[in-house]
Every structure is written in C-alpha cells, then in structure tokens.
Design a protein around this motif. Structure first.
Motif, PDB file in Angstrom:
ATOM      1  N   VAL A   1       0.837  -1.206   0.000  1.00  0.00           N
ATOM      2  CA  VAL A   1       0.000   0.000   0.000  1.00  0.00           C
ATOM      3  C   VAL A   1       0.869   1.251   0.000  1.00  0.00           C
ATOM      4  O   VAL A   1       0.634   2.199  -0.766  1.00  0.00           O
ATOM      5  N   LEU A   2       1.881   1.280   0.855  1.00  0.00           N
ATOM      6  CA  LEU A   2       2.748   2.458   0.930  1.00  0.00           C
ATOM      7  C   LEU A   2       3.524   2.661  -0.364  1.00  0.00           C
ATOM      8  O   LEU A   2       3.772   3.803  -0.780  1.00  0.00           O
ATOM      9  N   ALA A   3       3.907   1.557  -1.028  1.00  0.00           N
ATOM     10  CA  ALA A   3       4.622   1.685  -2.300  1.00  0.00           C
ATOM     11  C   ALA A   3       3.736   2.335  -3.357  1.00  0.00           C
ATOM     12  O   ALA A   3       4.204   3.161  -4.160  1.00  0.00           O
ATOM     13  N   CYS A   4       2.445   1.994  -3.373  1.00  0.00           N
ATOM     14  CA  CYS A   4       1.523   2.609  -4.338  1.00  0.00           C
ATOM     15  C   CYS A   4       1.295   4.081  -4.002  1.00  0.00           C
ATOM     16  O   CYS A   4       1.316   4.946  -4.891  1.00  0.00           O
ATOM     17  N   LEU A   5       1.088   4.383  -2.722  1.00  0.00           N
ATOM     18  CA  LEU A   5       0.834   5.766  -2.327  1.00  0.00           C
ATOM     19  C   LEU A   5       2.047   6.646  -2.591  1.00  0.00           C
ATOM     20  O   LEU A   5       1.909   7.820  -2.976  1.00  0.00           O
TER      21      LEU A   5
ATOM     22  N   CYS B   1      -0.343   6.789  -6.555  1.00  0.00           N
ATOM     23  CA  CYS B   1      -1.465   5.934  -6.953  1.00  0.00           C
ATOM     24  C   CYS B   1      -2.344   5.637  -5.742  1.00  0.00           C
ATOM     25  O   CYS B   1      -1.906   5.727  -4.598  1.00  0.00           O
ATOM     26  N   GLU B   2      -3.556   5.242  -6.024  1.00  0.00           N
ATOM     27  CA  GLU B   2      -4.545   5.003  -4.956  1.00  0.00           C
ATOM     28  C   GLU B   2      -4.943   3.540  -4.942  1.00  0.00           C
ATOM     29  O   GLU B   2      -5.659   3.087  -5.843  1.00  0.00           O
ATOM     30  N   PRO B   3      -4.536   2.765  -3.949  1.00  0.00           N
ATOM     31  CA  PRO B   3      -4.997   1.370  -3.868  1.00  0.00           C
ATOM     32  C   PRO B   3      -6.497   1.322  -3.589  1.00  0.00           C
ATOM     33  O   PRO B   3      -7.019   2.118  -2.817  1.00  0.00           O
ATOM     34  N   GLU B   4      -7.185   0.390  -4.247  1.00  0.00           N
ATOM     35  CA  GLU B   4      -8.620   0.248  -3.999  1.00  0.00           C
ATOM     36  C   GLU B   4      -9.036  -1.196  -3.734  1.00  0.00           C
ATOM     37  O   GLU B   4     -10.129  -1.435  -3.223  1.00  0.00           O
ATOM     38  N   LEU B   5      -8.186  -2.173  -4.072  1.00  0.00           N
ATOM     39  CA  LEU B   5      -8.566  -3.568  -3.879  1.00  0.00           C
ATOM     40  C   LEU B   5      -7.304  -4.401  -3.684  1.00  0.00           C
ATOM     41  O   LEU B   5      -6.330  -4.248  -4.423  1.00  0.00           O
ATOM     42  N   ILE B   6      -7.327  -5.277  -2.685  1.00  0.00           N
ATOM     43  CA  ILE B   6      -6.257  -6.256  -2.473  1.00  0.00           C
ATOM     44  C   ILE B   6      -6.928  -7.611  -2.316  1.00  0.00           C
ATOM     45  O   ILE B   6      -7.687  -7.829  -1.378  1.00  0.00           O
ATOM     46  N   THR B   7      -6.668  -8.505  -3.239  1.00  0.00           N
ATOM     47  CA  THR B   7      -7.313  -9.820  -3.234  1.00  0.00           C
ATOM     48  C   THR B   7      -6.253 -10.890  -3.470  1.00  0.00           C
ATOM     49  O   THR B   7      -5.055 -10.605  -3.397  1.00  0.00           O
TER      50      THR B   7
ATOM     51  N   SER C   1      -8.295   0.106   8.189  1.00  0.00           N
ATOM     52  CA  SER C   1      -7.125   0.340   9.030  1.00  0.00           C
ATOM     53  C   SER C   1      -5.853   0.567   8.217  1.00  0.00           C
ATOM     54  O   SER C   1      -4.875   1.107   8.725  1.00  0.00           O
ATOM     55  N   LEU C   2      -5.849   0.137   6.949  1.00  0.00           N
ATOM     56  CA  LEU C   2      -4.673   0.334   6.093  1.00  0.00           C
ATOM     57  C   LEU C   2      -4.748   1.633   5.295  1.00  0.00           C
ATOM     58  O   LEU C   2      -3.745   2.069   4.733  1.00  0.00           O
ATOM     59  N   LYS C   3      -5.921   2.219   5.206  1.00  0.00           N
ATOM     60  CA  LYS C   3      -6.064   3.415   4.388  1.00  0.00           C
ATOM     61  C   LYS C   3      -5.430   4.600   5.100  1.00  0.00           C
ATOM     62  O   LYS C   3      -5.521   4.730   6.332  1.00  0.00           O
ATOM     63  N   PRO C   4      -4.764   5.466   4.346  1.00  0.00           N
ATOM     64  CA  PRO C   4      -4.080   6.613   4.978  1.00  0.00           C
ATOM     65  C   PRO C   4      -5.089   7.553   5.621  1.00  0.00           C
ATOM     66  O   PRO C   4      -6.159   7.816   5.072  1.00  0.00           O
ATOM     67  N   GLN C   5      -4.748   7.993   6.821  1.00  0.00           N
ATOM     68  CA  GLN C   5      -5.599   8.920   7.544  1.00  0.00           C
ATOM     69  C   GLN C   5      -5.119  10.350   7.271  1.00  0.00           C
ATOM     70  O   GLN C   5      -3.950  10.664   7.422  1.00  0.00           O
ATOM     71  N   SER C   6      -6.048  11.183   6.872  1.00  0.00           N
ATOM     72  CA  SER C   6      -5.700  12.582   6.574  1.00  0.00           C
ATOM     73  C   SER C   6      -5.573  13.375   7.862  1.00  0.00           C
ATOM     74  O   SER C   6      -6.469  13.330   8.717  1.00  0.00           O
ATOM     75  N   ASN C   7      -4.469  14.075   8.009  1.00  0.00           N
ATOM     76  CA  ASN C   7      -4.233  14.921   9.177  1.00  0.00           C
ATOM     77  C   ASN C   7      -4.528  16.367   8.787  1.00  0.00           C
ATOM     78  O   ASN C   7      -3.714  17.043   8.159  1.00  0.00           O
ATOM     79  N   TRP C   8      -5.714  16.809   9.138  1.00  0.00           N
ATOM     80  CA  TRP C   8      -6.118  18.161   8.755  1.00  0.00           C
ATOM     81  C   TRP C   8      -5.673  19.215   9.784  1.00  0.00           C
ATOM     82  O   TRP C   8      -5.710  20.404   9.486  1.00  0.00           O
ATOM     83  N   LEU C   9      -5.275  18.779  10.986  1.00  0.00           N
ATOM     84  CA  LEU C   9      -4.925  19.739  12.033  1.00  0.00           C
ATOM     85  C   LEU C   9      -3.446  20.122  11.908  1.00  0.00           C
ATOM     86  O   LEU C   9      -2.600  19.725  12.711  1.00  0.00           O
ATOM     87  N   THR C  10      -3.151  20.874  10.860  1.00  0.00           N
ATOM     88  CA  THR C  10      -1.788  21.369  10.643  1.00  0.00           C
ATOM     89  C   THR C  10      -1.824  22.894  10.636  1.00  0.00           C
ATOM     90  O   THR C  10      -2.891  23.513  10.488  1.00  0.00           O
TER      91      THR C  10
END
Length: 484
Positions: free
Chosen positions: A138-142, A146-152, A296-305
């Motif tokens: 996931v981190l390699a794609c991000l 790129c945006e991961p959407e499916l892991i099967t 839990s694997l999706k990146p969480q956006s940190n808006w409090l900057t």
C-alpha cells in the motif's frame, strides 16, 4: 493557492493491476487507445525490493494517479475454512483475525483478513495475510501517487476466466511451480487443492503418459468429490492453464482420460499468456468478493496542521467580514425603506383628514332620510302588487270547469282523489291509491288531455295512512318569482 490545494480532489479513472508473487511482480493495465492490454513484469529478488519494482513499473508506463488493484500470489496468504459467524459483513474484517487466531501462527494484531460464504457448505472461506506485507504494498503505491482500492488473492480472481453460469474446475500452475486445482461455482471459489508428486513439464518427457495417467486419476478423484457436493450444479468442464506445458497438448491428453470436457483457458485476452498476467487481468473485472484493503490500512488525513489552521482562520475572517458588510447594507436599505413608508403614511393621513372634513359637510338631513325610507317601503308594496297580478292569467278568467271535466275523464279505478287545489297553472292533488305503481301510471294518462298535459308536478310523496292504505300528494311546479 492554499485554499485551492485544500479544496481540490484527485481525479482518477484508469485502473492498473499488479500480480504480486515471490520474486516477480506483473503489471496489467488497459492500453492507451482502449484496445487491448499492456502487460509488463519486474523481477524482485526479495520482498524488500517490491517497493522499487512497483515504482519502476508505474514510472515506466506513466501510471501516476491511477487506481491500483493488487493480487497476492500463492504463498503470500493463507486460506482457511471456519464456521460462519453471526456477524454483519462490515464487521468481518476486524473480527476475523481473532476468529482464526488458533489456526495461524501470527497474532491477530499482525493479520489482515477477509472472507466470503462458501457455495458448498454453510462455511466461511477466510483469507489472511500479514499486515506488514500488505502495508508495504500500500505504501509503495501511495508513494508513487497511486490510490490502492482492492487487495485480493489469485485463486479468488481466477474465477473470472470461468463461465458465469456454470461450475468449472481449473488445473493451473505458474512457471516452475506446483500444480493446483481450483473449482468455481458460478465464478465463486468452492474448492482448492494442491497436487504434489508431479514434475513439470507434464508433456514431452519419457514418462509423460505415466504422469498424465496419475494426473487424470487425481482429477477424477476431485471430480467425484465435487459431484457429490455440487449436486445442483455439477462440474461441466475442466480448464487447463499451466505455464510450463503446451496447454493444447495437455488438454487433449486429459480429454482422452476423463469423462468431462477439457479445454484450455479462453476467458482471458489472447495477449496475456502466463498465469501472472491472467490473474492481474482478472482483478480488473473482480467484484470485491474479497478485499484485504481494510479501513485500518487506508491513509488517515491529518487536517490539524498549521497551514490548514491559518487557512481556516483566513476563510473565517473573510466570511465574517462578508456577513458584517451584508448586514450593514441590509440595515441601510431597511432605514431608507422605513423613511419612505413614513412619508407615505403622513401623506395618506392628511388625505384621510381632508376626506372626513368633506364627508361632514355632505351629511344628509333627517327629513330626506325619512322620506327615502317611506319611498322604499312604497316601492316594495307596489312590487308585491305586481307579482300578485302576474299570478292571475287567462286561465283564471276562463275558469276550471274544462280542466276538472278532463280530470274526471282521466279517473282510474286504482286512484281516489280526496283534495284538489287549483290556482292559475298550479294544480295540487291528494288522495289514496290501491298500490304505489298506480300513481305514476295515472299521471302518464294526463298526456291525452289538453288541460292536463301541460301540468307539471315538482313534488310527489307516497305514504300510508292509519288504515295501511297508500296515500299520495302531488304539488304543482311553481313559477320562479322575480326578485325585486
């Protein structure tokens, strides 16, 4: 510029798939012109080199900004079957690592899991993978935009090369890898098995016939088992997809030894010839039956900057200033409108006072009011007299003898008239009848007599007297009196 960055959203449309195996990553994506598919692969000596292999393939084919679907190959996941838990679908991803903790060596916190209901039994097919492994992909794609959407997994998506409404068994293997059997019922995996003791290629060797005989025996055992399990939809065909063999030759050899049709895989595009490319292509069509890419694997956006806070304060200040200016303008407009309305009110009040003064000068005297009332009463009396005179027509002057004579001629044995009232053209009748139907029949006979034919009745009522005899009452049609 900062607001534009905050409000802009990434637009993604193209989808690329990666088949991830030990030592090799294979990319499949649609061609630029929309016709055909692009397939490329990169060697990866270890799992640590997956990141560089993904970056190489994405940059080579300019896939930055694409959606990515990842297919884990055999050996990178575990397949388990457990009793179906009484949980809703959206809670499975978080609950499954704990439900299978006794069946795996990894602790639940280190696992990613998903599952689906098996078509054969009321069981749950669970697929698990190491969290660190999936997170690395996931981190390699991000990192490459790129945006991961499916892991099967490969065996699940392989159902896309089978018939949609049939049950089929696939014999498949990668280059220099073992043989596997996977059965699908309407493209949903229902059986999997690894075949051991066979050397590849299966054809072209001295002992090829002996190997194929053994392979046919193993296939037949699996077919017998599946025929007992899939009674409503038995296996109709065996498909062959082995990278180390001539699939046409292998299918022909098995066709001679089995009782079911055998063919090569034809559901995938012709330019995708190896197993890795086919499963990567199948992920393009795969519905999310299994998706290990949990929240839990999706990146969480940190808006409090700090930049976001500054931008928020600036936006708030602009909004508050705009609201204050708009409010001030509204108050100014309201003040102007109030002044105009007050001026109009003063003008109308003056006009009202002048009208009251003029009215006071033109009030009528009491004598004129009294004379006007007497004249109105006299006029009403005259109008009543005229209405009374109008009621006396020529028929009153001529008398009613002829009308009464014709009424006597219209007598019926079923009718007895007890009261006759005549005034002008108005004729009221009352009496008794032998039965209710006699009255309408008697009235119909009036049409034969000129003095009675024009008589009209607006009310007819029937009843019974104390002697239980039928009584009737006919009231004449009144002329509408002209209103004064």
């Amino acid at each position: 510029m900062l607001m534009k960055k905050l409000l802009s959203r990434k637009t993604v449309s193209k989808v690329a798939s990666f088949a991830v195996f030990e030592g090799k990553l294979t990319l499949v994506c649609p061609a630029e012109d929309g016709n055909g598919w692009i397939s490329d692969s990169a060697e990866a000596a270890s799992r640590e080199s997956w990141t560089s292999a993904i970056a190489q393939l994405i940059n080579t084919h300019q896939l930055n900004g694409c959606r990515i679907r990842l297919v884990l190959g055999h050996g990178l996941y575990q397949s388990l079957v457990i009793d179906k838990p009484a949980l809703p679908r959206h809670e499975l991803a978080s609950a499954l690592p704990f439900l299978v903790k006794d069946l795996v060596t990894e602790p639940p916190a280190n696992l990613i899991a998903d599952g689906f209901e098996e078509p054969i039994k009321n069981k749950l097919q669970v697929l698990t993978a190491q969290r660190a492994l999936v997170q690395q992909l996931v981190l390699a794609c991000l990192a490459n935009g790129c945006e991961p959407e499916l892991i099967t997994v490969d065996e699940v998506v392989l159902g896309q090369v089978t018939a949609e409404k049939q049950s089929q068994l696939i014999l498949h293997s990668r280059q220099h890898s073992g043989l596997h059997l996977t059965a699908f019922k309407q493209q949903v995996m229902c059986f999997q098995r690894q075949l051991r003791g066979f050397s590849q290629p299966l054809t072209g060797l001295e002992q090829a016939d002996l190997q194929i005989d053994g392979l046919a025996l193993e296939l037949q055992r699996s077919l017998d088992f599946l025929s007992a399990q899939l009674r409503d939809a038995p296996i109709t065909q065996v498909l062959v997809s082995c990278d180390s063999d001539d699939n046409e030759q292998l299918a022909d050899a098995l066709r001679q030894r089995l009782n079911v049709p055998v063919a090569t895989v034809s559901g995938a595009p012709a330019e995708l010839t190896d197993f890795d490319a086919r499963v990567a292509w199948a992920a393009q069509l795969q519905q999310p039956l299994v998706n290990l890419y949990s929240d839990s694997l999706k990146p969480q956006s940190n808006w409090l900057t700090l930049p976001n806070l500054v931008a928020g304060w600036a936006a708030g200040a602009v909004v508050i200033g705009s609201l204050a200016g708009w409010q001030s303008w509204q108050e100014y407009r309201a003040t102007q409108l109030l002044a105009q309305q007050q001026a109009r009110l003063t003008q109308k009040q003056t006009e009202l006072d002048n009208a009251k003064a003029a009215l006071a000068r033109h009030l009528p005297s009491e004598l004129k009011v009294r004379l006007s009332g007497e004249l109105e009463q006299h006029l009403v009396a005259k109008q009543a007299t005229l209405r009374a005179i109008a009621m006396h027509d020529n028929s009153l002057q001529a008398g009613y003898a002829k009308m009464l004579q014709q009424l006597a001629q219209a007598a019926s044995q079923d009718i007895s008239v007890s009261r006759i009232h005549v005034q002008g053209q108005q004729l009221d009748l009352e009496g008794v009848a032998r039965h209710p139907n006699a009255v309408p029949g008697w009235l119909q006979s009036f049409s034969r007599y000129p003095q009675l034919a024009d008589r009209r009745f607006e009310v007819m009522s029937l009843g019974r007297n104390e002697e239980n005899r039928v009584t009737f009452m006919l009231q004449a049609q009144r002329k509408t009196e002209a209103k004064p």
